[in-house]
Write a protein that holds these residues in place. Structure first.
Motif, short mmCIF file in Angstrom:
data_model
loop_
_atom_site.label_atom_id
_atom_site.label_comp_id
_atom_site.label_asym_id
_atom_site.label_seq_id
_atom_site.Cartn_x
_atom_site.Cartn_y
_atom_site.Cartn_z
N ARG A 1 0.83 -1.21 0.00
CA ARG A 1 0.00 0.00 0.00
C ARG A 1 0.86 1.26 0.00
NH1 ARG A 1 -3.22 -0.37 5.02
NH2 ARG A 1 -2.18 -2.34 5.51
N ARG A 2 1.93 1.25 0.76
CA ARG A 2 2.81 2.42 0.79
C ARG A 2 3.47 2.63 -0.58
NH1 ARG A 2 3.79 4.85 5.52
NH2 ARG A 2 3.09 3.80 7.44
N SER A 3 3.76 1.56 -1.28
CA SER A 3 4.36 1.70 -2.60
C SER A 3 3.36 2.27 -3.62
CB SER A 3 4.87 0.35 -3.09
OG SER A 3 3.81 -0.54 -3.39
N LEU A 4 2.07 2.17 -3.31
CA LEU A 4 1.04 2.70 -4.20
C LEU A 4 0.68 4.15 -3.88
CD1 LEU A 4 -1.38 -0.38 -4.33
CD2 LEU A 4 0.29 0.32 -6.06
N ALA A 5 1.20 4.69 -2.78
CA ALA A 5 0.94 6.08 -2.43
C ALA A 5 1.72 7.01 -3.35
CB ALA A 5 1.31 6.34 -0.97
N PHE A 6 1.28 8.26 -3.41
CA PHE A 6 1.87 9.24 -4.34
C PHE A 6 2.94 10.04 -3.61
CE2 PHE A 6 1.70 13.36 -6.68
CZ PHE A 6 2.05 12.89 -7.94
N ALA A 7 4.22 9.79 -3.95
CA ALA A 7 5.34 10.53 -3.35
C ALA A 7 5.59 11.78 -4.18
CB ALA A 7 6.58 9.65 -3.32
N TYR A 8 5.47 12.95 -3.53
CA TYR A 8 5.62 14.21 -4.27
C TYR A 8 7.04 14.41 -4.79
CZ TYR A 8 1.14 15.15 -2.03
OH TYR A 8 -0.16 15.06 -1.60
N THR A 9 8.01 13.80 -4.14
CA THR A 9 9.39 13.93 -4.60
C THR A 9 9.76 12.90 -5.66
OG1 THR A 9 10.13 12.54 -2.76
CG2 THR A 9 10.16 14.94 -2.43
N ASP A 10 8.92 11.89 -5.84
CA ASP A 10 9.18 10.85 -6.84
C ASP A 10 7.86 10.42 -7.48
OD1 ASP A 10 10.46 8.97 -8.42
OD2 ASP A 10 10.42 7.42 -6.84
N PRO A 11 7.18 11.33 -8.18
CA PRO A 11 5.85 11.02 -8.72
C PRO A 11 5.93 10.13 -9.95
CG PRO A 11 6.50 13.22 -9.38
CD PRO A 11 7.59 12.74 -8.47
N THR A 12 4.94 9.28 -10.10
CA THR A 12 4.80 8.47 -11.30
C THR A 12 3.33 8.48 -11.72
OG1 THR A 12 4.31 6.40 -10.14
CG2 THR A 12 6.64 6.94 -10.50
N PRO A 13 3.04 8.29 -13.00
CA PRO A 13 1.63 8.22 -13.44
C PRO A 13 0.85 7.13 -12.73
CG PRO A 13 3.09 8.50 -15.32
CD PRO A 13 3.97 8.24 -14.15
N TRP A 14 1.50 5.99 -12.47
CA TRP A 14 0.82 4.88 -11.81
C TRP A 14 0.38 5.25 -10.40
CZ3 TRP A 14 -1.98 0.81 -12.16
CH2 TRP A 14 -2.02 -0.14 -11.14
N THR A 15 1.30 5.79 -9.60
CA THR A 15 0.93 6.15 -8.23
C THR A 15 0.02 7.38 -8.19
OG1 THR A 15 2.98 7.44 -7.98
CG2 THR A 15 3.01 5.14 -7.24
N ALA A 16 0.08 8.22 -9.22
CA ALA A 16 -0.85 9.35 -9.29
C ALA A 16 -2.29 8.86 -9.28
CB ALA A 16 -0.58 10.18 -10.55
N PHE A 17 -2.51 7.70 -9.88
CA PHE A 17 -3.86 7.12 -9.90
C PHE A 17 -4.14 6.27 -8.66
CE2 PHE A 17 -6.77 3.65 -10.94
CZ PHE A 17 -7.86 4.36 -11.41
N THR A 18 -3.23 5.36 -8.36
CA THR A 18 -3.49 4.39 -7.30
C THR A 18 -3.57 5.02 -5.91
OG1 THR A 18 -1.11 3.94 -7.07
CG2 THR A 18 -2.37 2.55 -8.58
N ALA A 19 -2.88 6.13 -5.69
CA ALA A 19 -2.85 6.74 -4.36
C ALA A 19 -4.24 7.08 -3.84
CB ALA A 19 -1.98 7.99 -4.39
N HIS A 20 -5.15 7.40 -4.73
CA HIS A 20 -6.48 7.81 -4.31
C HIS A 20 -7.35 6.64 -3.87
CE1 HIS A 20 -6.07 12.04 -5.61
NE2 HIS A 20 -5.21 11.52 -6.46
N TYR A 21 -6.84 5.43 -4.02
CA TYR A 21 -7.56 4.24 -3.58
C TYR A 21 -6.84 3.53 -2.45
CZ TYR A 21 -10.28 5.05 -7.77
OH TYR A 21 -11.10 5.63 -8.72
N VAL A 22 -5.83 4.18 -1.90
CA VAL A 22 -5.00 3.59 -0.85
C VAL A 22 -5.31 4.26 0.49
CG1 VAL A 22 -2.63 3.38 0.02
CG2 VAL A 22 -3.13 2.93 -2.39
N HIS A 23 -5.41 3.43 1.54
CA HIS A 23 -5.54 3.92 2.92
C HIS A 23 -4.59 3.12 3.80
CE1 HIS A 23 -9.36 4.98 0.96
NE2 HIS A 23 -9.38 6.02 1.77
#
Length: 298
Positions: free
Chosen positions: A57-79
């Motif tokens: 789940r942490r790997s699916l979060a959106f890191a502002y210092t290392d953004p990717t298109p994949w995590t840009a989407f998945t982060a909104h479904y992660v808790h």
């Protein structure tokens, strides 16, 4: 989509309003199984993602210092926490169920589902990208930005429902007034009101939004000039239908209290008020343009 009336009109005949059983029967008749499947799929996905190992789940979060298109989407479904997930599930349940009921009873089913699909599939990329405008060493996750998009859709569904069921004369020109009023309300919740610079700025922005909204409503809302008692009687005379309108209005005013807490800091995390505001404003503006342009035909 039902054509937007441009002129005056009279409220529905109060003596011929359907009883509560009529409300339930019409709602059940208009609900479709495939729609319920789509609505229920969202919490199912959120729970399924939460069942993944925490490291995943942490790997699916959106890191502002290392953004990717994949995590840009998945982060909104992660808790990462049970409380965070539960809060977003409850918020989604309220906003989606009330919004769907308003939509199907006012002939806006396709409009609602189109907006929902846009929020679920496109908004994660948009909200994550706009988050990069505020540089910081942090990670973003959670469904609350999309929930706030559903809250931004709610005023338009309430307008369509009120026009269809109670006040045929209400024009879409009144909707910007609602937006300004809600923006002022959100500002009061999100920014401190005090005598220091930030407090005065928050009060000024909130006052501007509220005054602009009231002025716009008085200028465009001819239907508002009817006696208040008559408007209340028009709503309360339709058992079930009036209750849904009141529930939607309470949710519209009350949900920002949850989305914009006075103290956004929590245990090891901070509520992203910026993405909440983006979700609400972008959803309202985009769906307002879509609705008044009559692009979607029911």
């Amino acid at each position: 989509m039902t054509p937007v009336p441009s002129g005056e009109g009279d409220p529905l005949d109060e003596g011929a309003q359907p009883p509560l059983d009529g409300f339930r029967q019409e709602l059940l008749a208009r609900v479709r199984a495939v729609d319920l499947f789509v609505l229920c799929a969202v919490p199912a996905v959120l729970v399924a993602v939460f069942a993944l190992p925490e490291a995943t789940r942490r790997s699916l979060a959106f890191a502002y210092t290392d953004p990717t298109p994949w995590t840009a989407f998945t982060a909104h479904y992660v808790h990462l926490g049970t409380g965070h997930l539960a809060g977003n599930l409850v918020g989604y349940g309220l906003l989606a169920s009330v919004g769907y009921a308003l939509a199907v009873l006012s002939g806006q089913r396709r409009f609602f589902l189109t907006a929902l699909a846009t929020f679920l599939l496109a908004f994660p990329f948009v909200l994550s990208a706009l988050n990069l405008a505020v540089p910081r060493n942090a990670v973003g996750f959670g469904f609350s930005g999309i929930n706030m998009a559903l809250a931004g859709l709610l005023p338009l569904l309430l307008w369509a429902y009120a026009r269809d069921r109670f006040f045929p004369a209400v024009s879409s020109r009144s909707l910007p007034a609602v937006f300004f009023l809600l923006a002022g309300w959100i500002t009061l919740l999100a920014l401190p009101v005090s005598t220091d610079d930030l407090g005065l700025a928050g009060f000024g922005v909130a006052a501007t939004g509220l005054v602009t909204g009231v002025a716009y409503a008085l200028r465009t809302g001819n239907w508002l000039r009817r006696p208040v008692r008559e408007r209340i009687r028009t709503v309360t005379s339709q058992e079930g239908y009036g209750d849904l309108l009141v529930i939607g209005a309470v949710l519209l005013v009350g949900y920002p209290v949850v989305g914009f807490p006075t103290d956004p800091t929590g245990s090891g995390s901070v509520v992203n008020l910026y993405v909440h505001l983006l979700g609400f404003c972008l959803a309202f503006i985009a769906t307002f343009i879509l609705l008044v342009s009559d692009v979607i035909d029911e």
